[in-house]
Design a protein around this motif. Structure first.
Motif, PDB file in Angstrom:
ATOM      1  N   SER A  53       0.916  -1.202  -0.101  1.00 43.10           N
ATOM      2  CA  SER A  53       0.205  -0.152  -0.331  1.00 43.10           C
ATOM      3  C   SER A  53       0.972   1.224  -0.793  1.00 43.10           C
ATOM      4  O   SER A  53       0.529   2.187  -0.411  1.00 43.10           O
ATOM      5  N   TYR A  54       1.935   1.070   0.599  1.00 42.56           N
ATOM      6  CA  TYR A  54       3.034   2.472   0.410  1.00 42.56           C
ATOM      7  C   TYR A  54       3.861   2.288  -0.991  1.00 42.56           C
ATOM      8  O   TYR A  54       4.906   3.013  -0.512  1.00 42.56           O
ATOM      9  N   ASP A  55       4.118   1.509  -1.796  1.00 41.73           N
ATOM     10  CA  ASP A  55       4.602   1.308  -2.990  1.00 41.73           C
ATOM     11  C   ASP A  55       4.076   2.636  -3.598  1.00 41.73           C
ATOM     12  O   ASP A  55       2.688   2.645  -4.094  1.00 41.73           O
ATOM     13  N   GLN A  56       5.151   3.451  -4.438  1.00 42.73           N
ATOM     14  CA  GLN A  56       4.957   3.908  -5.178  1.00 42.73           C
ATOM     15  C   GLN A  56       4.467   4.124  -6.598  1.00 42.73           C
ATOM     16  O   GLN A  56       3.797   4.718  -7.083  1.00 42.73           O
ATOM     17  N   GLN A  57       5.123   2.587  -7.435  1.00 41.72           N
ATOM     18  CA  GLN A  57       4.893   2.380  -7.878  1.00 41.72           C
ATOM     19  C   GLN A  57       4.304   1.845  -8.154  1.00 41.72           C
ATOM     20  O   GLN A  57       4.276   0.425  -7.598  1.00 41.72           O
ATOM     21  N   ASN A  58       3.582   1.462  -9.473  1.00 40.08           N
ATOM     22  CA  ASN A  58       2.413  -0.018  -9.749  1.00 40.08           C
ATOM     23  C   ASN A  58       3.372  -0.757  -9.701  1.00 40.08           C
ATOM     24  O   ASN A  58       4.381  -1.344 -10.646  1.00 40.08           O
ATOM     25  N   ALA A  59       3.225  -1.867  -9.277  1.00 40.60           N
ATOM     26  CA  ALA A  59       4.357  -3.360  -9.428  1.00 40.60           C
ATOM     27  C   ALA A  59       3.843  -3.818 -11.206  1.00 40.60           C
ATOM     28  O   ALA A  59       2.730  -3.714 -11.433  1.00 40.60           O
ATOM     29  N   THR A  60       4.859  -4.750 -11.631  1.00 40.77           N
ATOM     30  CA  THR A  60       4.854  -5.838 -12.663  1.00 40.77           C
ATOM     31  C   THR A  60       6.160  -6.193 -12.598  1.00 40.77           C
ATOM     32  O   THR A  60       6.649  -6.306 -11.592  1.00 40.77           O
ATOM     33  N   GLU A  61       5.318  -7.357 -13.204  1.00 35.64           N
ATOM     34  CA  GLU A  61       5.884  -8.604 -13.261  1.00 35.64           C
ATOM     35  C   GLU A  61       5.596  -9.662 -14.367  1.00 35.64           C
ATOM     36  O   GLU A  61       4.474 -10.326 -14.918  1.00 35.64           O
ATOM     37  N   GLY A  62       6.719  -9.097 -15.164  1.00 34.65           N
ATOM     38  CA  GLY A  62       6.781  -9.903 -16.868  1.00 34.65           C
ATOM     39  C   GLY A  62       5.281  -9.141 -17.371  1.00 34.65           C
ATOM     40  O   GLY A  62       5.078  -7.676 -17.470  1.00 34.65           O
ATOM     41  N   ARG A  63       4.272  -9.686 -18.163  1.00 32.56           N
ATOM     42  CA  ARG A  63       3.371  -9.632 -18.627  1.00 32.56           C
ATOM     43  C   ARG A  63       2.199  -9.049 -17.517  1.00 32.56           C
ATOM     44  O   ARG A  63       0.885  -8.762 -17.940  1.00 32.56           O
ATOM     45  N   TYR A  64       2.174  -8.718 -16.189  1.00 32.44           N
ATOM     46  CA  TYR A  64       1.498  -8.852 -15.181  1.00 32.44           C
ATOM     47  C   TYR A  64       1.538  -7.307 -14.339  1.00 32.44           C
ATOM     48  O   TYR A  64       3.250  -6.873 -14.604  1.00 32.44           O
ATOM     49  N   SER A  65       1.021  -6.733 -14.940  1.00 28.09           N
ATOM     50  CA  SER A  65       1.278  -5.074 -14.048  1.00 28.09           C
ATOM     51  C   SER A  65      -0.064  -4.915 -13.026  1.00 28.09           C
ATOM     52  O   SER A  65      -1.497  -4.945 -13.589  1.00 28.09           O
ATOM     53  N   LEU A  66       0.331  -4.169 -12.456  1.00 25.57           N
ATOM     54  CA  LEU A  66      -0.709  -3.861 -10.835  1.00 25.57           C
ATOM     55  C   LEU A  66      -1.185  -2.436 -11.152  1.00 25.57           C
ATOM     56  O   LEU A  66      -0.363  -1.996 -10.796  1.00 25.57           O
TER      57      LEU A  66
END
Lengths: 118, 115
Positions: A53-66
């Motif tokens: 919740s405190y991450d400044q950037q959106n998470a990405t893992e390969g073809r997946y992004s949040l």
């Protein structure tokens, strides 16, 4: 109490196109984590991606992004370049931050069945 | 390395009997979780272990359900006097310490059918 809502019981996408699976959440915890899991017909639960919740950037893992929009309390999963093997049930989940009462457990949404067409 | 394993993979039991479900977490993982997945209720948290202690048992549906973990490793979930509503897939997960402690690795599950 924590609550996860996935409003799309089923989604269809053409192979090689992108798809967004919706997830909204509700919690009173000041810090929390958001997750997406994939469950193919074999039944195994496969971890895809995590967003703090405190991450400044959106998470990405390969073809997946949040796509994390904290003010809207949404945590949508974007799958780019869909593949036939992406056909599965997808669950959004959350847990509370360390020290909170909801720290250890995941609360899951009802899931979205994704079907990828050739 | 080996993932989370659960046994048995399938269990059919008669109403009123006791059952034990076993979970072997990934070696070195300190946290262990039990969930169950059923058609009517979706995925529900049951209990969470940190080492051998259970800080959160809030999801156990009744006093017929209990779980223990020994040696910081194997865990057993026991359901006494099973009822038909206990039929579900019981999933176990484990997670490591450290920077990826949020990541829960799931086992294949035990499908329990109470007749």
């Amino acid at each position: 109490a924590q609550k996860i809502t996935q409003t799309q019981p089923g989604m269809f996408v053409q192979e090689k196109e992108a798809v967004t699976l919706d997830c909204t959440y509700d919690t009173s915890d000041p810090s929390y984590g958001l997750f997406w899991y994939k469950q193919p017909s074999s039944g195994e639960m496969i971890f895809l991606i995590y967003q703090g919740s405190y991450d400044q950037q959106n998470a990405t893992e390969g073809r997946y992004s949040l796509n994390f929009q904290k003010a809207r309390k949404s945590a949508n999963l974007v799958i780019s370049a869909s593949q036939l093997g992406d056909s599965a049930m997808y669950f959004c989940a959350m847990r509370g931050g360390a020290g909170g009462t909801s720290y250890g457990k995941l609360t899951f949404g009802q899931g979205t069945i994704l079907t990828v067409h050739p | 390395g080996a993932g989370v394993s659960q046994s048995p993979s399938n269990k059919v039991t008669e109403k009123g009997k006791d059952v034990e479900l076993r979970c072997d977490p990934i070696s070195g993982h300190t946290a262990l979780y039990w969930y169950r997945q059923s058609l009517g209720q979706g995925l529900e948290f049951l209990i969470y272990f940190q080492g051998n202690s259970a800080p959160d048992k809030s999801g156990l549906p009744s006093d017929r359900f209990s779980a223990e973990r020994t040696g910081g490793s194997v865990s057993t979930l026991t359901i006494q006097r099973t009822q038909q509503e206990d039929s579900a897939v019981y999933l176990c997960a484990s997670s490591p310490d450290g920077t990826r402690s949020y990541e829960q690795y799931f086992g294949p599950g035990t499908r329990l059918t109470v007749t």
